[in-house]
Design a protein around this motif. Structure first.
Motif, PDB file in Angstrom:
ATOM      1  N   LEU A 190      -4.397   6.825   1.794  1.00  0.00           N
ATOM      2  CA  LEU A 190      -4.050   5.695   0.924  1.00  0.00           C
ATOM      3  C   LEU A 190      -4.163   6.159  -0.515  1.00  0.00           C
ATOM      4  O   LEU A 190      -5.246   6.536  -0.972  1.00  0.00           O
ATOM      5  N   LEU A 232       1.115   5.248   0.621  1.00  0.00           N
ATOM      6  CA  LEU A 232       0.436   6.281   1.391  1.00  0.00           C
ATOM      7  C   LEU A 232       1.128   7.618   1.226  1.00  0.00           C
ATOM      8  O   LEU A 232       2.306   7.673   0.893  1.00  0.00           O
ATOM      9  N   ALA A 285       0.840  -1.189   0.000  1.00  0.00           N
ATOM     10  CA  ALA A 285       0.000   0.000   0.000  1.00  0.00           C
ATOM     11  C   ALA A 285       0.877   1.241   0.000  1.00  0.00           C
ATOM     12  O   ALA A 285       1.807   1.346   0.800  1.00  0.00           O
TER      13      ALA A 285
END
Length: 176
Positions: free
Chosen positions: A170, A161, A159
């Motif tokens: 996000l 960010l 992920a």
């Protein structure tokens, strides 16, 4: 403009200003935030009503008790319920991992603001602090959910960010 018209303009502008204020923190974070990458854990979501999305769970949500300040542990024992903590992160092998959890905002370094839920034994039998960052869903392009769901079930998603002063947005997901 008469008094009645001014009241109408004021009444209509207050909700608009509130909505614009709610957009400020995410937009400011997107513009000025620092990039961070988190490793996800395997998870198999299922929801027919939300369209294509992937539910994410992060390795950084389960922090060994050895990285948690004693003040956090004692507050959790004294007080029932959740409270905010600051999780100092360090980049290792291209992925950010927790190195310290405290009640105080760090003076330097990159950190996430999270909510500590509880401390319990993990799968390996060691004590773990369970922390939420509210970064658990990422909506996808139509007809791509199945492949991302398979990658999520294997823990192969990273992920991306943007983080500013502990507040995280996000921005994207990728596979390893």
């Amino acid at each position: 403009m008469n008094k009645r018209a001014k009241q109408l303009v004021l009444a209509c502008s207050v909700p608009v200003l509130i909505l614009l204020g709610m957009c400020f923190a995410p937009l400011y974070t997107m513009l000025t935030g620092v990039d961070m990458i988190l490793q996800t854990k395997p998870l198999d979501p299922s929801d027919l009503f939300r369209g294509d999305y992937v539910t994410l769970q992060y390795e950084a949500e389960e922090v060994p008790i050895s990285l948690v300040d004693k003040a956090v542990v004692s507050r959790l024992q004294d007080q029932w319920g959740q409270f905010d903590v600051f999780v100092l992160m360090e980049k290792k092998d291209g992925v950010h991992t927790p190195i310290k959890v405290s009640l105080e905002k760090p003076d330097k370094g990159i950190f996430l603001k999270g909510t500590i839920n509880y401390i319990d034994k993990g799968n390996q039998g060691q004590e773990i602090a369970f922390i939420e960052y509210n970064l658990d869903k990422y909506f996808l392009e139509d007809n791509t959910g199945a492949e991302w769901e398979k990658a999520s079930a294997k823990g192969e998603i990273l992920a991306k960010l943007k983080v500013n002063n502990g507040y995280a947005v996000l921005t994207d997901i990728t596979t390893k």
